[in-house]
Write a protein that holds these residues in place. Sequence first.
Motif, PDB file in Angstrom:
ATOM      1  N   ALA A 147      -4.497 -16.521  38.560  1.00 58.21           N
ATOM      2  CA  ALA A 147      -5.909 -16.232  38.799  1.00 58.21           C
ATOM      3  C   ALA A 147      -6.766 -17.159  37.946  1.00 58.21           C
ATOM      4  CB  ALA A 147      -6.214 -14.772  38.475  1.00 58.21           C
ATOM      5  N   LEU A 148      -7.707 -17.840  38.583  1.00 54.84           N
ATOM      6  CA  LEU A 148      -8.570 -18.775  37.866  1.00 54.84           C
ATOM      7  C   LEU A 148     -10.003 -18.640  38.345  1.00 54.84           C
ATOM      8  CD1 LEU A 148      -5.798 -20.662  38.963  1.00 54.84           C
ATOM      9  CD2 LEU A 148      -6.540 -21.770  36.869  1.00 54.84           C
ATOM     10  N   ALA A 149     -10.915 -19.122  37.527  1.00 51.98           N
ATOM     11  CA  ALA A 149     -12.332 -19.140  37.892  1.00 51.98           C
ATOM     12  C   ALA A 149     -12.744 -20.560  38.238  1.00 51.98           C
ATOM     13  CB  ALA A 149     -13.189 -18.619  36.742  1.00 51.98           C
ATOM     14  N   CYS A 150     -13.583 -20.680  39.272  1.00 54.35           N
ATOM     15  CA  CYS A 150     -14.110 -22.001  39.623  1.00 54.35           C
ATOM     16  C   CYS A 150     -15.421 -21.817  40.374  1.00 54.35           C
ATOM     17  CB  CYS A 150     -13.119 -22.777  40.484  1.00 54.35           C
ATOM     18  SG  CYS A 150     -13.711 -24.422  40.935  1.00 54.35           S
ATOM     19  N   ASP A 151     -16.489 -22.273  39.777  1.00 53.50           N
ATOM     20  CA  ASP A 151     -17.798 -22.270  40.429  1.00 53.50           C
ATOM     21  C   ASP A 151     -17.974 -23.627  41.095  1.00 53.50           C
ATOM     22  OD1 ASP A 151     -20.437 -22.292  41.212  1.00 53.50           O
ATOM     23  OD2 ASP A 151     -21.175 -21.311  39.398  1.00 53.50           O
ATOM     24  N   LEU A 152     -17.885 -23.655  42.416  1.00 53.06           N
ATOM     25  CA  LEU A 152     -17.916 -24.919  43.146  1.00 53.06           C
ATOM     26  C   LEU A 152     -19.270 -25.613  43.086  1.00 53.06           C
ATOM     27  CD1 LEU A 152     -15.861 -23.833  46.281  1.00 53.06           C
ATOM     28  CD2 LEU A 152     -15.102 -25.349  44.445  1.00 53.06           C
ATOM     29  N   ALA A 153     -20.281 -24.918  42.605  1.00 52.16           N
ATOM     30  CA  ALA A 153     -21.602 -25.537  42.478  1.00 52.16           C
ATOM     31  C   ALA A 153     -21.793 -26.233  41.135  1.00 52.16           C
ATOM     32  CB  ALA A 153     -22.698 -24.485  42.676  1.00 52.16           C
ATOM     33  N   GLU A 154     -20.777 -26.153  40.268  1.00 48.60           N
ATOM     34  CA  GLU A 154     -20.891 -26.744  38.931  1.00 48.60           C
ATOM     35  C   GLU A 154     -19.725 -27.698  38.674  1.00 48.60           C
ATOM     36  OE1 GLU A 154     -21.276 -23.844  35.898  1.00 48.60           O
ATOM     37  OE2 GLU A 154     -23.058 -22.901  36.768  1.00 48.60           O
ATOM     38  N   ALA A 155     -20.037 -28.949  38.424  1.00 47.13           N
ATOM     39  CA  ALA A 155     -19.006 -29.964  38.210  1.00 47.13           C
ATOM     40  C   ALA A 155     -18.129 -29.636  37.007  1.00 47.13           C
ATOM     41  CB  ALA A 155     -19.655 -31.341  38.030  1.00 47.13           C
ATOM     42  N   ALA A 156     -18.726 -29.147  35.933  1.00 51.43           N
ATOM     43  CA  ALA A 156     -17.951 -28.830  34.729  1.00 51.43           C
ATOM     44  C   ALA A 156     -16.946 -27.720  35.007  1.00 51.43           C
ATOM     45  CB  ALA A 156     -18.884 -28.443  33.587  1.00 51.43           C
ATOM     46  N   SER A 157     -17.344 -26.740  35.814  1.00 48.32           N
ATOM     47  CA  SER A 157     -16.444 -25.647  36.163  1.00 48.32           C
ATOM     48  C   SER A 157     -15.260 -26.154  36.983  1.00 48.32           C
ATOM     49  CB  SER A 157     -17.202 -24.570  36.945  1.00 48.32           C
ATOM     50  OG  SER A 157     -16.335 -23.509  37.315  1.00 48.32           O
ATOM     51  N   ILE A 158     -15.521 -27.080  37.884  1.00 48.91           N
ATOM     52  CA  ILE A 158     -14.436 -27.658  38.697  1.00 48.91           C
ATOM     53  C   ILE A 158     -13.473 -28.430  37.816  1.00 48.91           C
ATOM     54  CG2 ILE A 158     -13.905 -29.294  40.549  1.00 48.91           C
ATOM     55  CD1 ILE A 158     -16.596 -28.514  41.817  1.00 48.91           C
ATOM     56  N   ARG A 159     -13.995 -29.177  36.854  1.00 45.86           N
ATOM     57  CA  ARG A 159     -13.120 -29.927  35.949  1.00 45.86           C
ATOM     58  C   ARG A 159     -12.250 -28.986  35.125  1.00 45.86           C
ATOM     59  NH1 ARG A 159     -17.808 -33.227  35.459  1.00 45.86           N
ATOM     60  NH2 ARG A 159     -18.441 -32.160  33.539  1.00 45.86           N
ATOM     61  N   ARG A 160     -12.840 -27.898  34.625  1.00 46.48           N
ATOM     62  CA  ARG A 160     -12.057 -26.921  33.858  1.00 46.48           C
ATOM     63  C   ARG A 160     -10.981 -26.281  34.729  1.00 46.48           C
ATOM     64  NH1 ARG A 160     -17.203 -25.582  31.785  1.00 46.48           N
ATOM     65  NH2 ARG A 160     -17.375 -23.832  33.244  1.00 46.48           N
ATOM     66  N   PHE A 161     -11.348 -25.956  35.946  1.00 48.21           N
ATOM     67  CA  PHE A 161     -10.411 -25.359  36.889  1.00 48.21           C
ATOM     68  C   PHE A 161      -9.220 -26.288  37.138  1.00 48.21           C
ATOM     69  CE2 PHE A 161      -9.595 -25.385  41.608  1.00 48.21           C
ATOM     70  CZ  PHE A 161      -8.701 -24.316  41.630  1.00 48.21           C
ATOM     71  N   ALA A 162      -9.493 -27.557  37.404  1.00 48.35           N
ATOM     72  CA  ALA A 162      -8.422 -28.520  37.654  1.00 48.35           C
ATOM     73  C   ALA A 162      -7.533 -28.674  36.426  1.00 48.35           C
ATOM     74  CB  ALA A 162      -9.010 -29.866  38.067  1.00 48.35           C
ATOM     75  N   ALA A 163      -8.143 -28.667  35.246  1.00 48.09           N
ATOM     76  CA  ALA A 163      -7.355 -28.786  34.018  1.00 48.09           C
ATOM     77  C   ALA A 163      -6.453 -27.572  33.825  1.00 48.09           C
ATOM     78  CB  ALA A 163      -8.289 -28.942  32.817  1.00 48.09           C
ATOM     79  N   GLU A 164      -6.947 -26.379  34.172  1.00 44.12           N
ATOM     80  CA  GLU A 164      -6.134 -25.171  34.046  1.00 44.12           C
ATOM     81  C   GLU A 164      -4.979 -25.177  35.060  1.00 44.12           C
ATOM     82  OE1 GLU A 164      -8.819 -21.928  34.427  1.00 44.12           O
ATOM     83  OE2 GLU A 164      -9.766 -22.282  32.473  1.00 44.12           O
ATOM     84  N   VAL A 165      -5.230 -25.683  36.249  1.00 44.24           N
ATOM     85  CA  VAL A 165      -4.141 -25.815  37.222  1.00 44.24           C
ATOM     86  C   VAL A 165      -3.086 -26.762  36.676  1.00 44.24           C
ATOM     87  CG1 VAL A 165      -3.512 -26.617  39.537  1.00 44.24           C
ATOM     88  CG2 VAL A 165      -5.592 -25.270  39.224  1.00 44.24           C
ATOM     89  N   ALA A 166      -3.534 -27.889  36.105  1.00 48.76           N
ATOM     90  CA  ALA A 166      -2.600 -28.890  35.575  1.00 48.76           C
ATOM     91  C   ALA A 166      -1.779 -28.351  34.403  1.00 48.76           C
ATOM     92  CB  ALA A 166      -3.371 -30.140  35.148  1.00 48.76           C
TER      93      ALA A 166
END
Length: 250
Positions: free
Chosen positions: A59-78
């Motif tokens: 389970a992860l959080a990702c606000d698609l309207a915020e670039a920083a949130s997407i970067r954090r999300f991708a880093a957590e997936v990685a």
Amino acid sequence: MSFEQQRVVITGASRDFGRTLAIRFAQQGAEVFVSSRSLEASQRVAGEIRDLGHEQVHALACDLAEAASIRRFAAEVAQRTDRVDVLVNNGARWLEGPDLLSASDEDVIDTTAAGATGTVLTVKSLLPLLLASDRPDVVNMISAAGLPAHQRSNAHDAFYAAKSAQAGFADILSKRLRPQGVRVISLYPPDFCNPDPLSPQWESTPRGSGDMLTAHSVAECVFFALGQPRDCFIKSFHFEQAPDRPTEHR
């Protein structure tokens, strides 16, 4: 169809069709990465999947309207995996209202950012993990609202703009990623009913020629395209819309 050993990332997976796909992928053996704007909402779906006896869910959080949130999300997936086999771009903000003046500037920005910019940045951020897979696929849940000259939705103009941008991005992405073995599959469904995949209605909802399109059938289109040999690039699914039924968000 089995997705054993496959790692699947789904945006907007806390409700509606995103939740449906998360559950169905898990039922077919995939390791699922559930994301939504709210971590708590993602955790609820992950809990439902674990209750089915499937422990390979994140389970992860990702606000698609915020670039920083997407970067954090991708880093957590990685941090959790060295590859992504399937990325499903399902997340988007629905905005209703055929009157352009009915939405605030903030709503317009959020809707177009989540649907358009968010899709581009999600693929960009997860592309290294996709390229690490030996069978990478990108699935875009777009909507009939992304088709040229479509006028039957009661969506706001900003939603139309976001979906049209997604469609344009998907078209060029398919061409440019094909040499790297990445298939880009886009679906343009009209309004469809989404019975709970954990309820009896999932199997009992009518699926005849005169019935409304169901999430069951849309999901099977996704699985059909993903299950094809790697020389088969199914670029898009276009659906006939039932008469007098407007398109709405998933």
